[in-house]
Design a protein around this motif. Structure first.
Motif, mmCIF file in Angstrom:
data_model
loop_
_atom_site.group_PDB
_atom_site.id
_atom_site.type_symbol
_atom_site.label_atom_id
_atom_site.label_comp_id
_atom_site.label_asym_id
_atom_site.label_seq_id
_atom_site.Cartn_x
_atom_site.Cartn_y
_atom_site.Cartn_z
ATOM 1 N N LYS A 94 0.823 -1.205 0.000
ATOM 2 C CA LYS A 94 0.000 0.000 0.000
ATOM 3 C C LYS A 94 0.863 1.263 0.000
ATOM 4 C CE LYS A 94 -3.657 -2.633 0.657
ATOM 5 N NZ LYS A 94 -2.984 -3.913 0.943
ATOM 6 N N PRO A 95 0.293 2.400 -0.441
ATOM 7 C CA PRO A 95 1.024 3.674 -0.375
ATOM 8 C C PRO A 95 1.463 3.990 1.047
ATOM 9 C CG PRO A 95 -0.906 3.907 -1.783
ATOM 10 C CD PRO A 95 -0.991 2.548 -1.156
ATOM 11 N N GLY A 96 2.710 4.422 1.158
ATOM 12 C CA GLY A 96 3.286 4.717 2.469
ATOM 13 C C GLY A 96 4.196 3.619 2.983
ATOM 14 N N GLN A 97 4.047 2.404 2.458
ATOM 15 C CA GLN A 97 4.964 1.337 2.841
ATOM 16 C C GLN A 97 6.276 1.474 2.084
ATOM 17 O OE1 GLN A 97 1.839 -1.964 2.309
ATOM 18 N NE2 GLN A 97 2.911 -2.631 4.165
ATOM 19 N N VAL A 98 7.307 0.794 2.557
ATOM 20 C CA VAL A 98 8.644 0.984 2.003
ATOM 21 C C VAL A 98 9.172 -0.329 1.422
ATOM 22 C CG1 VAL A 98 9.220 2.902 3.545
ATOM 23 C CG2 VAL A 98 9.692 0.545 4.266
ATOM 24 N N LEU A 99 10.169 -0.216 0.552
ATOM 25 C CA LEU A 99 10.828 -1.366 -0.047
ATOM 26 C C LEU A 99 12.272 -1.026 -0.321
ATOM 27 C CD1 LEU A 99 9.948 -1.575 -3.812
ATOM 28 C CD2 LEU A 99 8.902 0.129 -2.369
ATOM 29 N N ASP A 100 13.099 -2.060 -0.505
ATOM 30 C CA ASP A 100 14.525 -1.883 -0.767
ATOM 31 C C ASP A 100 14.753 -1.557 -2.241
ATOM 32 O OD1 ASP A 100 14.772 -2.650 1.850
ATOM 33 O OD2 ASP A 100 15.410 -4.699 1.395
ATOM 34 N N VAL A 101 15.848 -0.818 -2.503
ATOM 35 C CA VAL A 101 16.200 -0.478 -3.874
ATOM 36 C C VAL A 101 17.669 -0.808 -4.106
ATOM 37 C CG1 VAL A 101 14.471 1.330 -4.072
ATOM 38 C CG2 VAL A 101 16.771 1.909 -3.311
ATOM 39 N N THR A 102 18.005 -1.050 -5.377
ATOM 40 C CA THR A 102 19.384 -1.305 -5.810
ATOM 41 C C THR A 102 19.805 -0.197 -6.757
ATOM 42 O OG1 THR A 102 19.074 -3.697 -5.630
ATOM 43 C CG2 THR A 102 20.928 -2.934 -6.951
ATOM 44 N N VAL A 103 21.010 0.333 -6.539
ATOM 45 C CA VAL A 103 21.521 1.458 -7.312
ATOM 46 C C VAL A 103 22.773 0.996 -8.050
ATOM 47 C CG1 VAL A 103 22.331 3.843 -7.217
ATOM 48 C CG2 VAL A 103 20.611 3.052 -5.583
ATOM 49 N N SER A 104 22.821 1.246 -9.375
ATOM 50 C CA SER A 104 23.949 0.825 -10.199
ATOM 51 C C SER A 104 24.401 1.978 -11.084
ATOM 52 C CB SER A 104 23.559 -0.371 -11.091
ATOM 53 O OG SER A 104 22.971 -1.400 -10.330
ATOM 54 N N THR A 105 25.705 2.143 -11.232
ATOM 55 C CA THR A 105 26.232 3.235 -12.049
ATOM 56 C C THR A 105 25.909 2.995 -13.517
ATOM 57 O OG1 THR A 105 28.366 2.130 -12.286
ATOM 58 C CG2 THR A 105 28.135 3.650 -10.445
ATOM 59 N N SER A 106 25.690 4.096 -14.235
ATOM 60 C CA SER A 106 25.445 4.017 -15.674
ATOM 61 C C SER A 106 26.448 4.851 -16.462
ATOM 62 C CB SER A 106 24.025 4.495 -16.006
ATOM 63 O OG SER A 106 23.823 5.828 -15.578
ATOM 64 N N GLY A 107 27.379 5.516 -15.769
ATOM 65 C CA GLY A 107 28.383 6.341 -16.424
ATOM 66 C C GLY A 107 29.794 5.861 -16.131
ATOM 67 N N LYS A 108 30.695 6.810 -15.885
ATOM 68 C CA LYS A 108 32.105 6.488 -15.681
ATOM 69 C C LYS A 108 32.506 6.423 -14.221
ATOM 70 C CE LYS A 108 33.802 9.875 -18.083
ATOM 71 N NZ LYS A 108 34.769 10.730 -18.780
ATOM 72 N N ALA A 109 31.546 6.510 -13.314
ATOM 73 C CA ALA A 109 31.871 6.485 -11.888
ATOM 74 C C ALA A 109 32.544 5.168 -11.513
ATOM 75 C CB ALA A 109 30.607 6.684 -11.062
ATOM 76 N N LYS A 110 33.572 5.251 -10.669
ATOM 77 C CA LYS A 110 34.332 4.070 -10.268
ATOM 78 C C LYS A 110 33.887 3.495 -8.932
ATOM 79 C CE LYS A 110 38.418 5.611 -12.812
ATOM 80 N NZ LYS A 110 39.854 5.970 -12.741
ATOM 81 N N SER A 111 33.165 4.289 -8.154
ATOM 82 C CA SER A 111 32.709 3.792 -6.854
ATOM 83 C C SER A 111 31.558 4.656 -6.368
ATOM 84 C CB SER A 111 33.845 3.813 -5.830
ATOM 85 O OG SER A 111 33.371 3.434 -4.545
ATOM 86 N N LEU A 112 30.605 4.015 -5.682
ATOM 87 C CA LEU A 112 29.475 4.718 -5.065
ATOM 88 C C LEU A 112 29.635 4.812 -3.556
ATOM 89 C CD1 LEU A 112 26.465 3.191 -7.059
ATOM 90 C CD2 LEU A 112 27.603 5.373 -7.435
ATOM 91 N N GLN A 113 30.810 4.471 -3.061
ATOM 92 C CA GLN A 113 31.057 4.460 -1.622
ATOM 93 C C GLN A 113 30.832 5.849 -1.046
ATOM 94 O OE1 GLN A 113 32.116 1.499 -0.050
ATOM 95 N NE2 GLN A 113 31.699 2.541 1.870
ATOM 96 N N GLY A 114 29.982 5.934 0.000
ATOM 97 C CA GLY A 114 29.729 7.187 0.690
ATOM 98 C C GLY A 114 28.732 8.091 0.009
ATOM 99 N N GLY A 115 28.102 7.657 -1.091
ATOM 100 C CA GLY A 115 27.181 8.512 -1.822
ATOM 101 C C GLY A 115 25.763 8.462 -1.297
ATOM 102 N N MET A 116 24.973 9.447 -1.745
ATOM 103 C CA MET A 116 23.566 9.513 -1.367
ATOM 104 C C MET A 116 22.730 9.719 -2.626
ATOM 105 S SD MET A 116 21.459 12.139 1.103
ATOM 106 C CE MET A 116 21.355 13.363 -0.198
ATOM 107 N N LEU A 117 21.690 8.931 -2.773
ATOM 108 C CA LEU A 117 20.805 9.025 -3.923
ATOM 109 C C LEU A 117 19.811 10.155 -3.718
ATOM 110 C CD1 LEU A 117 19.686 7.727 -6.599
ATOM 111 C CD2 LEU A 117 18.144 6.414 -5.112
ATOM 112 N N LEU A 118 19.730 11.053 -4.724
ATOM 113 C CA LEU A 118 18.718 12.094 -4.688
ATOM 114 C C LEU A 118 17.363 11.521 -5.071
ATOM 115 C CD1 LEU A 118 20.644 15.081 -6.342
ATOM 116 C CD2 LEU A 118 20.390 14.533 -3.915
ATOM 117 N N MET A 119 16.309 12.235 -4.739
ATOM 118 C CA MET A 119 14.940 11.765 -4.952
ATOM 119 C C MET A 119 14.744 11.303 -6.398
ATOM 120 S SD MET A 119 11.361 13.705 -4.080
ATOM 121 C CE MET A 119 11.709 15.042 -5.221
#
Length: 370
Positions: A94-119
Motif C-alpha cells: 500500500k502507499p506509504g509502505q517501504v521497499l529496498d532499492v538497488t543502485v547501479s552506475t550508468s556512467g564512468k563512476a568508479k565507486s558509489l562508496q559514501g554517496g547519497m541518492l537524490l529523490m
C-alpha cells in the motif's frame, strides 16, 4: 572423477512426501512488479562521472527545478554519478509502505562508496510512477587507485543498496477481491499433478469447487464475500498434494562431469562394451661413427668420417579390454548407476555412452547435455 547424483524420485512410496499447495503453485495475478528509475548519486569522494555530459545535464536539470540558473559546462561532476535505480514492488503493498532499492552506475563512476541518492521516481512497465527512492547507499565493494595508475578493486563498488529506501506512492490493482475464480498455476506444469490438485481441493471443500484447466492451471471458485477470500486462500495453501512422478530425464554437465539421473529412468535390453586404445610412440636416436675406405699403396686405409645419426622409433600399442555388461528389460536407476560406476569411464566417455543409448532408443528418458 565422475560424480553421479541419483535422484530417487518416487521409487519407494515410503519416501514420498506430500507438498503444500503454497510450495508448488502461484496465484495468477498475485506477483511482484519490477520498477526502474534514473537518478543521481551525490557526495562521492572524487569517484564520480567527472566531465560526462549526461551527468552534467542531469545535475543542471535538478538545479533548475530548485530555482538555480547554471550552465552545464560550468559544472564538475567528479563527486556525482548517474545511476539506474531498480526495485521489486511486492503484491498488495500500500502507499506509504517501504521497499529496498538497488543502485547501479550508468556512467564512468568508479565507486558509489559514501554517496547519497537524490529523490528518484521509480516507474513500472506502464510508465506510471509507483514509488519514490532516496537515501544513503550501502556499498559492499571497495576501489582504490594510486597516482601511478595502479588500482585495487574489492567486490563491486559500482553497485549499492538502500534498505527501505523507497516509499510506495501507488498500489498495483489486482483482481483478487473482484474475480469470480482464483487460478492456481503450477510451478512445474504436469497434467497428472494438476488433476491431483483439483481432486485434493474438491475433497476439502466439495465437488465442483476446483477444475483443472490444463497441465499448468487449476481454476478454483472463490467465495462471494470479499472478507472470506483471505481465510479461504490460507486454507487452500495448506492443502497437501503428492505431485506426480516427473518425466524421465538424464542431465549431463559435460564440463564438470556431473550426471543427474531421474528416478523414473529405465533402460531396455542392451549390451555395452567400453575399451580404451592407447598408442605410445618413443622416438630415440643412435649415433654411429662414419668412416671412409681409401685404397693406397700400402693397402686399404680407413679414414674417420662425420658422425651418423640414425633414428630409432619404438611404437607400442595397447588396448584395455573391459567386459561387456548387459541391461535386462526394465532395468532401474540403481542398476544403471552401478553399471556406469563399474566401468570407470571419464566424463566424455560417459556422455558418449549415454548418447549411444539414447540414439538406439534403449535409454527411456530425455537426455539433456549442458
Amino acid at each position: 572423477m565422475i560424480r553421479i547424483l541419483a535422484l530417487l524420485l518416487c521409487l519407494w512410496p515410503s519416501l514420498s512426501l506430500a507438498d503444500r499447495l503454497k510450495d508448488i503453485v502461484d496465484v495468477a495475478g498475485v506477483r511482484s512488479n519490477p520498477l526502474v528509475g534514473y537518478g543521481l548519486v551525490v557526495g562521492l569522494s572524487g569517484s564520480g562521472d567527472g566531465n560526462l555530459g549526461l551527468t552534467r545535464q542531469s545535475l543542471q536539470s535538478i538545479m533548475s527545478r530548485l530555482g538555480l540558473e547554471v550552465n552545464a559546462n560550468d559544472l564538475d561532476a567528479k563527486n556525482v554519478a548517474a545511476v539506474m535505480v531498480t526495485a521489486e514492488l511486492p503484491p498488495f503493498l500500500k502507499p506509504g509502505q517501504v521497499l529496498d532499492v538497488t543502485v547501479s552506475t550508468s556512467g564512468k563512476a568508479k565507486s558509489l562508496q559514501g554517496g547519497m541518492l537524490l529523490m528518484t521516481p521509480l516507474m513500472g512497465a506502464d510508465g506510471e510512477v509507483y514509488a519514490i527512492a532516496q537515501g544513503s547507499l550501502v556499498v559492499g565493494g571497495l576501489g582504490v587507485e594510486g597516482g601511478d595508475g595502479s588500482s585495487v578493486v574489492v567486490n563491486i563498488p559500482t553497485v549499492g543498496r538502500i534498505p527501505r529506501g523507497a516509499t510506495v506512492e501507488r498500489m498495483v490493482d489486482t483482481a483478487f477481491l473482484e474475480s469470480e475464480y482464483f487460478v492456481l498455476n503450477l510451478g512445474r506444469p504436469d497434467f497428472s499433478t494438476a488433476g491431483m490438485v483439483a481432486d485434493a481441493i474438491n475433497g476439502q471443500f466439495g465437488e465442483g469447487v476446483a477444475v483443472a484447466l490444463d497441465g499448468s492451471s487449476v481454476r478454483v471458485r472463490a467465495p462471494a464475500d470479499p472478507g472470506a477470500r483471505v481465510p479461504f486462500m490460507g486454507m487452500l495453501e495448506q492443502i497437501e498434494v503428492e505431485p506426480a512422478q516427473p518425466p524421465a530425464q538424464v542431465v549431463v554437465n559435460s564440463r564438470t562431469g556431473t550426471v543427474v539421473i531421474g528416478g523414473t529412468v529405465r533402460v531396455t535390453p542392451t549390451a555395452i562394451s567400453h575399451g580404451t586404445l592407447t598408442v605410445r610412440v618413443n622416438e630415440n636416436f643412435d649415433v654411429a661413427q662414419g668412416a671412409t675406405v681409401v685404397n693406397g699403396e700400402n693397402g686399404n686405409v680407413v679414414v674417420p668420417g662425420e658422425p651418423v645419426v640414425l633414428p630409432d622409433t619404438e611404437i607400442d600399442v595397447a588396448e584395455e579390454t573391459n567386459p561387456a555388461f548387459v541391461f535386462d528389460p526394465g532395468v532401474s536407476l540403481s542398476s544403471l548407476v552401478d553399471a556406469i560406476n563399474a566401468v570407470g569411464v571419464s566424463a566424455s566417455d560417459l556422455v558418449s555412452i549415454l548418447e549411444a543409448l539414447h540414439s538406439i532408443g534403449a535409454l527411456r528418458a530425455e537426455l539433456i547435455i549442458i
